[in-house]
Design a protein around this motif. Structure first.
Motif, PDB file in Angstrom:
ATOM      1  N   ASP A 190     -13.321 -10.522 -13.780  1.00  0.00           N
ATOM      2  CA  ASP A 190     -12.376  -9.669 -14.321  1.00  0.00           C
ATOM      3  C   ASP A 190     -12.585  -8.387 -15.170  1.00  0.00           C
ATOM      4  OD1 ASP A 190     -10.338  -9.373 -16.756  1.00  0.00           O
ATOM      5  OD2 ASP A 190      -9.108 -10.760 -15.347  1.00  0.00           O
TER       6      ASP A 190
ATOM      7  N   SER B 238     -10.727 -13.561 -22.888  1.00  0.00           N
ATOM      8  CA  SER B 238     -11.174 -13.342 -21.437  1.00  0.00           C
ATOM      9  C   SER B 238     -11.937 -14.884 -20.515  1.00  0.00           C
ATOM     10  CB  SER B 238     -11.935 -12.283 -21.175  1.00  0.00           C
ATOM     11  OG  SER B 238     -11.379 -11.199 -21.843  1.00  0.00           O
TER      12      SER B 238
ATOM     13  N   ARG C 204     -15.031 -17.467 -11.196  1.00  0.00           N
ATOM     14  CA  ARG C 204     -13.579 -17.453 -10.366  1.00  0.00           C
ATOM     15  C   ARG C 204     -14.199 -17.821  -8.868  1.00  0.00           C
ATOM     16  NH1 ARG C 204     -10.514 -12.163 -10.812  1.00  0.00           N
ATOM     17  NH2 ARG C 204      -9.384 -13.405 -12.372  1.00  0.00           N
TER      18      ARG C 204
ATOM     19  N   ASN D 286     -11.646  -7.515 -17.786  1.00  0.00           N
ATOM     20  CA  ASN D 286     -11.419  -7.707 -19.639  1.00  0.00           C
ATOM     21  C   ASN D 286     -12.644  -8.312 -19.820  1.00  0.00           C
ATOM     22  OD1 ASN D 286      -8.940  -6.593 -19.587  1.00  0.00           O
ATOM     23  ND2 ASN D 286      -8.157  -8.580 -19.347  1.00  0.00           N
TER      24      ASN D 286
END
Length: 311
Positions: free
Chosen positions: A214, A232, A23, A216
């Motif tokens: 994240d 994911s 990210r 997940n």
């Protein structure tokens, strides 16, 4: 006169990496972005052999075309060796021979693996006996991915990716990697990401300044479940990479049609990583992709970071 073959030699192997999650934060005033990533070291290795010398030099072997790589002081492995020599006040040099298997500018951290392996090799060759923390500090000065190439395994990276923390992970993952002859410029991909976000400002959420991995992804890694991890996988650089090289999207589609749990761009691309359910699935996918005249190699992860190999 001493024959070069009679001189002591240190052999270090360091892994390439994939980002199972990446990210990218908002662009900052200095033009850079903070990131949050989950790294996994995979069994596509760089081998660095180091001999004592009066000066610093590097040469390359292996299946990768290295004709575009610099062999002067701008090479990251040479920078690593010189940095360690300054740190340890070592007055000699080193002759490096690097057997490359990780694609150049492929989003798998091959140059970072070379630098990490060089730090370990020179430390052993010169007997400088730096601590792990000192080597990691030098690694962070060389580039965001270099510290992870030292540690290997599975880890979370924040800020520029160089602030590492171990990830609770179990199990072994089977990957099929599609390697491309042409590389991609990481700065160019990040610039395209900024343009992509501007173009789609009304359709996507604003980028965070301080992104996080994240939950997940962390849960899937803890479970050691490839199917859960496949759901994911995420990479903010994938859309801009495909925009710059649309054929990447076609490769992802082909792999997923032939049994991959998921396919995604590794780092800034153009390497595409496919996660498979098991070894048999990886073998079948490799055969299918090779039949389509793509360069497909199998790898497992996680694997260890840079370490000395006894020849």
């Amino acid at each position: 006169m001493t024959s070069p073959d009679s001189l002591p030699m240190v052999h270090v192997r360091a892994p390439g990496k994939i980002n199972v999650f990446l990210r990218v934060g908002a662009v900052m005033d200095d033009g850079y972005h903070d990131v949050a990533t989950a790294y996994q070291a995979v069994s596509l290795y760089e081998d660095v052999r180091a001999w004592p010398a009066d000066d610093f030099s590097v040469s390359f072997t292996g299946p990768i075309d290295t004709s575009s790589l610099a062999t002067d002081g701008s090479n990251l492995a040479i920078k690593a060796a010189r940095m360690l020599a300054r740190k340890a006040d070592y007055r000699g040099g080193v002759r490096l021979e690097i057997e490359k298997r990780v694609p150049i500018a492929g989003g798998m951290g091959g140059g970072s693996a070379d630098a990490a392996a060089t730090l370990v090799a020179c430390d052993a060759l010169w007997g400088t006996e730096l601590s792990r923390e000192e080597l990691l500090t030098l690694a962070a000065r060389l580039g965001a991915d270099v510290p992870f190439a030292l540690t290997g395994g599975t880890a979370l990276g924040t800020v520029r990716g160089d602030h590492l923390s171990p990830a609770l992970a179990k199990g072994q993952y089977h990957w099929v990697l599609v390697l491309r002859e042409e590389g991609m410029s990481t700065p160019q991909v990040y610039e395209e990401l900024d343009r992509h976000r501007e173009r789609h400002a009304l359709d996507i959420s604003p980028a965070e300044e301080r992104p996080t991995v994240d939950a997940n992804v962390l849960q899937a890694l803890r479970a050691g479940d490839p199917e859960m991890l496949a759901e994911s996988l995420s990479n903010d650089l994938q859309a801009p990479a495909i925009h710059l090289s649309p054929s990447i999207g076609e490769v992802i589609e082909l792999g997923e049609m032939n049994g991959a749990l998921a396919g995604f761009v590794s780092g800034s691309g153009p390497t595409v990583a496919f996660l498979t359910a098991d070894l048999d699935s990886a073998l079948d996918l490799q055969i299918a992709l090779s039949a389509a005249r793509l360069t497909a190699v199998r790898a497992i992860g996680p694997v260890h970071g840079a370490r000395v190999i006894t020849d």
